[in-house]
Scaffold this motif. Sequence first.
Motif, PDB file in Angstrom:
ATOM      1  N   VAL A 232     -18.777   7.286  -5.608  1.00 14.78           N
ATOM      2  CA  VAL A 232     -18.285   8.517  -4.986  1.00 14.78           C
ATOM      3  C   VAL A 232     -16.769   8.575  -5.129  1.00 14.78           C
ATOM      4  CG1 VAL A 232     -18.152   9.828  -2.821  1.00 14.78           C
ATOM      5  CG2 VAL A 232     -20.187   8.469  -3.322  1.00 14.78           C
ATOM      6  N   ILE A 233     -16.255   9.758  -5.479  1.00 17.18           N
ATOM      7  CA  ILE A 233     -14.813   9.962  -5.613  1.00 17.18           C
ATOM      8  C   ILE A 233     -14.246  10.367  -4.256  1.00 17.18           C
ATOM      9  CG2 ILE A 233     -13.018  11.321  -6.742  1.00 17.18           C
ATOM     10  CD1 ILE A 233     -14.425   9.486  -8.681  1.00 17.18           C
ATOM     11  N   TRP A 234     -13.181   9.681  -3.826  1.00 22.46           N
ATOM     12  CA  TRP A 234     -12.491   9.965  -2.572  1.00 22.46           C
ATOM     13  C   TRP A 234     -11.026  10.263  -2.882  1.00 22.46           C
ATOM     14  CZ3 TRP A 234     -13.936   9.180   2.738  1.00 22.46           C
ATOM     15  CH2 TRP A 234     -15.253   8.767   2.929  1.00 22.46           C
ATOM     16  N   SER A 235     -10.408  11.105  -2.075  1.00 20.15           N
ATOM     17  CA  SER A 235      -8.958  11.244  -2.184  1.00 20.15           C
ATOM     18  C   SER A 235      -8.355   9.994  -1.546  1.00 20.15           C
ATOM     19  CB  SER A 235      -8.462  12.519  -1.503  1.00 20.15           C
ATOM     20  OG  SER A 235      -8.710  12.470  -0.130  1.00 20.15           O
ATOM     21  N   ALA A 236      -7.207   9.596  -2.077  1.00 29.11           N
ATOM     22  CA  ALA A 236      -6.612   8.350  -1.604  1.00 29.11           C
ATOM     23  C   ALA A 236      -5.097   8.453  -1.598  1.00 29.11           C
ATOM     24  CB  ALA A 236      -7.056   7.191  -2.493  1.00 29.11           C
ATOM     25  N   LYS A 237      -4.510   7.653  -0.739  1.00 33.75           N
ATOM     26  CA  LYS A 237      -3.057   7.538  -0.702  1.00 33.75           C
ATOM     27  C   LYS A 237      -2.716   6.065  -0.608  1.00 33.75           C
ATOM     28  CE  LYS A 237      -2.050   7.607   4.164  1.00 33.75           C
ATOM     29  NZ  LYS A 237      -1.036   7.982   5.093  1.00 33.75           N
ATOM     30  N   SER A 238      -1.513   5.747  -1.018  1.00 35.46           N
ATOM     31  CA  SER A 238      -1.051   4.373  -0.963  1.00 35.46           C
ATOM     32  C   SER A 238      -0.668   4.023   0.476  1.00 35.46           C
ATOM     33  CB  SER A 238       0.143   4.183  -1.892  1.00 35.46           C
ATOM     34  OG  SER A 238       0.681   2.900  -1.743  1.00 35.46           O
ATOM     35  N   GLU A 239      -1.103   2.872   0.931  1.00 40.15           N
ATOM     36  CA  GLU A 239      -0.817   2.445   2.298  1.00 40.15           C
ATOM     37  C   GLU A 239       0.684   2.311   2.537  1.00 40.15           C
ATOM     38  OE1 GLU A 239      -2.460  -1.058   5.108  1.00 40.15           O
ATOM     39  OE2 GLU A 239      -1.411  -1.731   3.314  1.00 40.15           O
ATOM     40  N   ASP A 240       1.396   1.779   1.561  1.00 38.67           N
ATOM     41  CA  ASP A 240       2.830   1.548   1.718  1.00 38.67           C
ATOM     42  C   ASP A 240       3.679   2.500   0.877  1.00 38.67           C
ATOM     43  OD1 ASP A 240       2.111   0.513  -0.698  1.00 38.67           O
ATOM     44  OD2 ASP A 240       2.844  -1.522  -0.314  1.00 38.67           O
ATOM     45  N   ASN A 241       3.072   3.614   0.437  1.00 38.97           N
ATOM     46  CA  ASN A 241       3.753   4.663  -0.335  1.00 38.97           C
ATOM     47  C   ASN A 241       4.272   4.209  -1.697  1.00 38.97           C
ATOM     48  OD1 ASN A 241       3.294   6.694   1.573  1.00 38.97           O
ATOM     49  ND2 ASN A 241       5.101   6.093   2.729  1.00 38.97           N
ATOM     50  N   THR A 242       3.753   3.119  -2.215  1.00 38.46           N
ATOM     51  CA  THR A 242       4.131   2.713  -3.565  1.00 38.46           C
ATOM     52  C   THR A 242       3.190   3.375  -4.560  1.00 38.46           C
ATOM     53  OG1 THR A 242       2.720   0.759  -3.440  1.00 38.46           O
ATOM     54  CG2 THR A 242       5.028   0.468  -2.826  1.00 38.46           C
ATOM     55  N   PRO A 243       3.685   3.749  -5.745  1.00 32.35           N
ATOM     56  CA  PRO A 243       2.814   4.367  -6.754  1.00 32.35           C
ATOM     57  C   PRO A 243       1.758   3.380  -7.254  1.00 32.35           C
ATOM     58  CG  PRO A 243       5.144   4.640  -7.302  1.00 32.35           C
ATOM     59  CD  PRO A 243       5.072   3.703  -6.160  1.00 32.35           C
ATOM     60  N   ILE A 244       0.574   3.896  -7.490  1.00 33.44           N
ATOM     61  CA  ILE A 244      -0.522   3.080  -8.033  1.00 33.44           C
ATOM     62  C   ILE A 244      -1.069   3.810  -9.256  1.00 33.44           C
ATOM     63  CG2 ILE A 244      -2.739   1.985  -7.576  1.00 33.44           C
ATOM     64  CD1 ILE A 244      -2.050   2.041  -4.578  1.00 33.44           C
TER      65      ILE A 244
END
Length: 150
Positions: A117-129
Amino acid sequence: MDFSFWVLNNLPWFWLGVTVLCIIIEGISLGTLTSIWFGCGAFVMIFLSFLPIPFRFQLLIFVVTSLVLLIFTRPFAVKKLKVKKTPTNSDSLIGKKVLVTEKITELQKGTVKVNGVIWSAKSEDNTPIEKGAECIVTAIEGVTLAVKKI
């Protein structure tokens, strides 16, 4: 007319007012279960105020009754009225490995794939992934997974 004179001549109405005031304060304070016990103590005093008890002793009885109710019944009531969080299937995602399918930047959410399943995601510490990186889900915020790069 003096307020204290009115109170002393209308004690049942005074205690009814204190009861209502305590209930209103409890409603405003969002269920802290503190002032409700003083409302219960004031309710008892409505009936005791018909007896020939001096006002200062009525105040003492009110305080003692309210504190006894607060100390001995509040813990039981809080335990019984506690709203339990029902775990959901999405809670099981925390700690799982996910694959980044769309780059996550500091200012823009990306996407990850977990259990197909595709989920929207964000970085926990705001670093680019970058896309293709493996991450671990650390939290769920609404419909967005907070992830940390492995």
